[in-house]
Design a protein around this motif. Structure first.
Motif, PDB file in Angstrom:
ATOM      1  N   THR A 117       4.419   9.540  -1.618  1.00  0.00           N
ATOM      2  CA  THR A 117       3.518   8.941  -0.569  1.00  0.00           C
ATOM      3  C   THR A 117       2.306   8.335  -1.307  1.00  0.00           C
ATOM      4  N   LEU A 118       2.127   8.307  -2.587  1.00  0.00           N
ATOM      5  CA  LEU A 118       0.745   7.675  -3.091  1.00  0.00           C
ATOM      6  C   LEU A 118       0.881   6.150  -2.983  1.00  0.00           C
ATOM      7  N   ASN A 119      -0.518   5.546  -2.820  1.00  0.00           N
ATOM      8  CA  ASN A 119      -0.211   4.047  -2.920  1.00  0.00           C
ATOM      9  C   ASN A 119      -0.332   3.470  -4.373  1.00  0.00           C
ATOM     10  N   GLU A 120      -0.243   2.165  -4.411  1.00  0.00           N
ATOM     11  CA  GLU A 120       0.023   1.549  -5.594  1.00  0.00           C
ATOM     12  C   GLU A 120      -1.020   1.715  -6.467  1.00  0.00           C
ATOM     13  N   ARG A 121      -2.198   1.834  -5.895  1.00  0.00           N
ATOM     14  CA  ARG A 121      -3.735   1.808  -6.619  1.00  0.00           C
ATOM     15  C   ARG A 121      -3.585   3.201  -7.303  1.00  0.00           C
ATOM     16  N   GLU A 122      -3.092   4.394  -6.607  1.00  0.00           N
ATOM     17  CA  GLU A 122      -3.236   5.566  -7.020  1.00  0.00           C
ATOM     18  C   GLU A 122      -2.009   5.902  -8.207  1.00  0.00           C
ATOM     19  N   LEU A 123      -0.998   5.318  -7.963  1.00  0.00           N
ATOM     20  CA  LEU A 123      -0.113   5.590  -8.975  1.00  0.00           C
ATOM     21  C   LEU A 123      -0.617   4.947 -10.386  1.00  0.00           C
ATOM     22  N   LEU A 152       6.900   1.202  -9.044  1.00  0.00           N
ATOM     23  CA  LEU A 152       6.306   1.214  -7.681  1.00  0.00           C
ATOM     24  C   LEU A 152       7.464   1.197  -6.416  1.00  0.00           C
ATOM     25  N   ASN A 153       8.796   1.159  -6.829  1.00  0.00           N
ATOM     26  CA  ASN A 153       9.797   1.350  -5.954  1.00  0.00           C
ATOM     27  C   ASN A 153      10.052   2.800  -5.407  1.00  0.00           C
ATOM     28  N   ASP A 156       9.354  -0.816 -16.114  1.00  0.00           N
ATOM     29  CA  ASP A 156       9.345  -1.845 -15.114  1.00  0.00           C
ATOM     30  C   ASP A 156       8.459  -1.776 -14.161  1.00  0.00           C
ATOM     31  N   GLU A 157       7.317  -2.624 -13.798  1.00  0.00           N
ATOM     32  CA  GLU A 157       6.529  -2.325 -12.836  1.00  0.00           C
ATOM     33  C   GLU A 157       7.217  -2.212 -11.370  1.00  0.00           C
TER      34      GLU A 157
END
Lengths: 351, 351
Positions: free
Chosen positions: B161-167, B198-199, B193-194
């Motif tokens: 449930t983390l958003n991209e920025r947090e990851l 993020l997926n 792989d970015e």
């Protein structure tokens, strides 16, 4: 005299009336209060050499031993840019050593500290053993840490300026240890001449004896059980009651040692009802307390409120209150199976 | 996967994506924040059985990581009548594990706690190793203790449930470890792989890998130097700068990992000026940070003010600032003899 506290990770020495000079290649924060600084700062400064010395003076009294004071102490330490190699010196009674040790334990995740106690109570008990902390409105010493000093320097000369009440309050903690661990000490205490004890001209020697005996005993207890999992609990004899009395009277009526004296008498009343000690033993302790004009009674206003306060005692586990009681004089016992009725009956004798 | 942290007095395990069920014969305080509780409480409760569970919910954000929050947490613990055998569970990101560990360390002089991290940053770094603490207006993490958890449970499912920025901010701490200790890890990171990272559908596996590698490395460092006397200091790479940036921006602009990314770039600029790394190495790190869209620059408004703030860093001793710098990639070095001119010159590149 030097007494070694042989803790595996933090061994240190307690110096009792030994000459010393601290040559420190660090910054030092000296925590004290205005009264002690006025009386003894000059004498102490002759024994310290360091890079820079910052004096942090806090208000005198148990009622100021709280998190707000700790934050203020920490702020002054940060203002002085103390680093992780700096040293804190607690210079005062039990309130100062409790707060100084706690502040040192959380400043930048922990710096070294030493204790230079200036009351009899701090010399015989508070300054040795690494219990640090503060009070909150729930009770006494509920927030804190186990954090050992690097050394403790006890000097009788600082005790000369104590008044009678403070001296006798200090003796209460010594009486506590005698009842819990060593009946010979109780004989020794009974033989202390009250006039000698209170006479400024000849009391250094009796102080040296009291402090040495007390520290030697406490060192063995702390070595055996640093984090109070068992044996060390016995040092809380009288305290379960005393902490409630101190909290209820907002630390304004009784000195800590005085509250402990009342607490011991309350514990003895419970022990007597349980048949752990007899009337004669109970009376013997009461007589010693009275000889040194320590209080032995307190009027409990609300029995249930007093009873409920036990559940915030640090020795209470799983809703079972651990009572520390004498089992013969010179031997302590931990009881956690006393019925509520029996507790209320014993407390009732103090209404 | 289970990773053992072999500390002499406090050995414990970090469980990474292992099934678990906590059967606890104690009261439990669960420290978290409203967001985490809303997302994950139900899932966690299926894994805990205990005598009584009290939920303590604090405001979300580094700006609330202070002594006032600790006092509030302690008050709630006292209200729930937790005793010395009770357990605190920190359930959240680094702010929660830092505060939970600290509160546990000073509640009744210390109770047990475990960490269940819910951010990538807390899994790879904050939740392991026993650094606890809070901020004050002098700076970040300046008040606290070394206090080890009894166990850490990392679960990728909570990270979904983390958003991209947090990851990405979490990844910054992993990049830090690679640069300080292991160039192979840097290759591994470059090959992430970015899109996969993020997926949501396929990221559990990559998380398990990242967390396992990171915790295994950190466990070795902490075992070697629990109290940060030497080797562990290297984990502060980037942080000397980051803490000042976070404090100056009042913890409102950057996530911790983002500030660390900027800090690493600042440290690299200094390392480049000192000839410890070359342009190519400097660029390689910058490219990795940029690949994961981490910030690399910060506008320093007042050079002297920024410089003076170094002196409250916990690694500063005797007025000497310890800078943690890369010395080749995959190897760190501690330098405390860098001239003020050189420091100001390097900082000047960020004006």
């Amino acid at each position: 005299m030097q007494i070694q506290v042989n803790l595996k990770d933090n061994p240190y020495k307690v110096f009792v009336d030994e000459p010393y000079f601290l040559e420190l290649n660090t910054k030092v924060a000296l925590l004290s209060n205005p009264k002690i600084l006025g009386l003894h700062l000059n004498s102490l400064l002759k024994r310290i050499k360091c890079e820079e010395l910052f004096i942090i003076s806090v208000k005198d009294g148990e009622e100021y031993k709280n998190l707000a004071s700790i934050e203020e102490i920490l702020n002054q330490m940060f203002n002085s840019k103390l680093d992780r190699k700096s040293l804190l010196i607690s210079f005062g009674g039990g309130v100062i050593s409790d707060m100084g040790g706690f502040a040192a334990s959380i400043y930048q995740r922990g710096i070294d500290f030493i204790n230079i106690p200036t009351t009899l109570l701090a010399c015989v008990d508070a300054a040795v053993g690494g219990k640090t902390g503060v009070n909150n409105h729930f009770g006494k010493n509920l927030i804190g840490s186990f954090y050992q000093p690097k050394a403790v320097y006890c000097q009788s000369e600082f005790l000369r300026t104590l008044n009678e009440r403070e001296l006798k309050a200090g003796l209460a903690e010594f009486i506590k240890m005698a009842i819990m661990f060593d009946e010979n000490l109780l004989d020794f205490i009974e033989n202390i001449d009250e006039t000698t004890f209170l006479n400024a001209n000849c009391k250094d020697e009796i102080f040296t004896q009291i402090i040495s005996k007390s520290v030697a005993l406490k060192a063995r207890v702390v070595e055996n059980d640093e984090k109070e999992a068992g044996l060390r609990m016995l040092l809380n004899y009288g305290h379960t009651f005393a902490h409630i009395i101190e909290n209820q009277t907002k630390y304004k009526i009784y000195l800590h040692g005085e509250a402990v004296a009342i607490g011991m008498n309350m514990a003895n009343s419970l022990a007597l009802n349980l048949g752990l000690i007899d009337e004669k033993e109970c009376k013997r302790v009461e007589n010693i307390l009275k000889k040194f004009k320590l209080p032995t009674t307190y009027k409990i206003k609300n029995l249930n409120e007093f009873y409920e306060a036990f559940f915030l005692d640090k020795k209470t586990h799983h809703q079972k209150i651990n009572f520390i009681l004498p089992h013969k004089l010179g031997q302590g016992i931990i009881k956690n199976d006393i019925s509520k009725d029996m507790i209320l009956k014993s407390l009732g004798q103090f209404q």
